[in-house]
Design a protein around this motif. Structure first.
Motif, PDB file in Angstrom:
ATOM      1  N   TYR A  10      33.655  20.936  60.356  1.00 51.05           N
ATOM      2  CA  TYR A  10      33.709  21.887  59.253  1.00 51.05           C
ATOM      3  C   TYR A  10      32.715  23.011  59.521  1.00 51.05           C
ATOM      4  O   TYR A  10      31.666  22.786  60.117  1.00 51.05           O
ATOM      5  N   TYR A  11      33.031  24.202  59.054  1.00 47.02           N
ATOM      6  CA  TYR A  11      32.118  25.346  59.095  1.00 47.02           C
ATOM      7  C   TYR A  11      31.729  25.628  57.653  1.00 47.02           C
ATOM      8  O   TYR A  11      32.529  26.122  56.865  1.00 47.02           O
ATOM      9  N   LEU A  12      30.482  25.289  57.310  1.00 46.51           N
ATOM     10  CA  LEU A  12      30.002  25.312  55.930  1.00 46.51           C
ATOM     11  C   LEU A  12      28.768  26.198  55.789  1.00 46.51           C
ATOM     12  O   LEU A  12      28.048  26.419  56.758  1.00 46.51           O
ATOM     13  N   PRO A  13      28.481  26.648  54.554  1.00 46.92           N
ATOM     14  CA  PRO A  13      27.187  27.301  54.327  1.00 46.92           C
ATOM     15  C   PRO A  13      26.073  26.305  54.641  1.00 46.92           C
ATOM     16  O   PRO A  13      26.229  25.096  54.469  1.00 46.92           O
ATOM     17  N   SER A  14      24.925  26.803  55.072  1.00 43.62           N
ATOM     18  CA  SER A  14      23.870  25.912  55.547  1.00 43.62           C
ATOM     19  C   SER A  14      23.030  25.275  54.442  1.00 43.62           C
ATOM     20  O   SER A  14      22.384  24.261  54.671  1.00 43.62           O
ATOM     21  N   SER A  15      23.008  25.816  53.252  1.00 40.09           N
ATOM     22  CA  SER A  15      22.118  25.287  52.209  1.00 40.09           C
ATOM     23  C   SER A  15      22.907  24.687  51.043  1.00 40.09           C
ATOM     24  O   SER A  15      22.903  25.214  49.938  1.00 40.09           O
ATOM     25  N   LEU A  16      23.585  23.582  51.296  1.00 40.45           N
ATOM     26  CA  LEU A  16      24.364  22.908  50.261  1.00 40.45           C
ATOM     27  C   LEU A  16      23.722  21.576  49.886  1.00 40.45           C
ATOM     28  O   LEU A  16      23.203  20.877  50.753  1.00 40.45           O
ATOM     29  N   THR A  17      23.793  21.237  48.604  1.00 37.27           N
ATOM     30  CA  THR A  17      23.396  19.890  48.197  1.00 37.27           C
ATOM     31  C   THR A  17      24.493  18.934  48.644  1.00 37.27           C
ATOM     32  O   THR A  17      25.594  19.366  49.013  1.00 37.27           O
ATOM     33  N   SER A  18      24.246  17.658  48.584  1.00 41.50           N
ATOM     34  CA  SER A  18      25.276  16.690  48.994  1.00 41.50           C
ATOM     35  C   SER A  18      26.504  16.784  48.091  1.00 41.50           C
ATOM     36  O   SER A  18      27.634  16.621  48.548  1.00 41.50           O
ATOM     37  N   GLU A  19      26.291  17.087  46.802  1.00 46.25           N
ATOM     38  CA  GLU A  19      27.416  17.231  45.871  1.00 46.25           C
ATOM     39  C   GLU A  19      28.239  18.472  46.212  1.00 46.25           C
ATOM     40  O   GLU A  19      29.474  18.433  46.218  1.00 46.25           O
ATOM     41  N   GLN A  20      27.556  19.588  46.501  1.00 45.83           N
ATOM     42  CA  GLN A  20      28.256  20.810  46.874  1.00 45.83           C
ATOM     43  C   GLN A  20      29.025  20.617  48.175  1.00 45.83           C
ATOM     44  O   GLN A  20      30.160  21.068  48.301  1.00 45.83           O
ATOM     45  N   GLU A  21      28.420  19.935  49.123  1.00 51.41           N
ATOM     46  CA  GLU A  21      29.086  19.684  50.398  1.00 51.41           C
ATOM     47  C   GLU A  21      30.361  18.877  50.182  1.00 51.41           C
ATOM     48  O   GLU A  21      31.395  19.172  50.784  1.00 51.41           O
ATOM     49  N   ALA A  22      30.303  17.880  49.320  1.00 52.67           N
ATOM     50  CA  ALA A  22      31.489  17.059  49.037  1.00 52.67           C
ATOM     51  C   ALA A  22      32.605  17.909  48.433  1.00 52.67           C
ATOM     52  O   ALA A  22      33.781  17.738  48.776  1.00 52.67           O
TER      53      ALA A  22
END
Length: 78
Positions: A10-22
Motif C-alpha cells: 500500500y502507498y499511504l500517508p506516513s502519519s496515520l494512527t492504527s485506526e486511520q490506517e485500517a
C-alpha cells in the motif's frame, strides 16, 4: 510511504494512527476491487486512496454530487 500489510503493498500517508490506517486499507481494497488499481497523485506523491486523474467516476454516484467530488479531488486538503 510504501507499506506492506498482510503481504499486500500500500502507498499511504506516513502519519496515520492504527485506526486511520485500517480505514485507509479498507478504502483502498474497495477502490482496487470496484474502480481501479491505479494510484492517484497528491503533491508529487502517489497514494492508493486517491483516484488517478484518468479514472472514470462510477455510474452509481448521484449525478448532482459529481462536481463536488471533482472539486474535492483537486483540493489541497490531504
Amino acid at each position: 510511504m510504501e507499506k506492506t500489510i498482510n503481504g499486500v503493498k500500500y502507498y499511504l500517508p506516513s502519519s496515520l494512527t492504527s485506526e486511520q490506517e485500517a480505514i485507509y486499507v479498507h478504502i483502498i481494497d474497495w477502490k482496487r476491487k470496484n474502480i481501479t488499481t491505479q494510484r492517484g497523485l497528491y503533491k508529487g506523491h502517489e497514494y492508493d486512496a486517491i483516484l488517478p486523474n484518468k479514472a472514470t467516476i462510477p455510474a452509481m454516484l448521484y449525478k448532482p454530487i459529481m462536481p463536488l467530488l471533482e472539486e474535492m479531488q483537486q483540493s489541497d486538503c490531504l
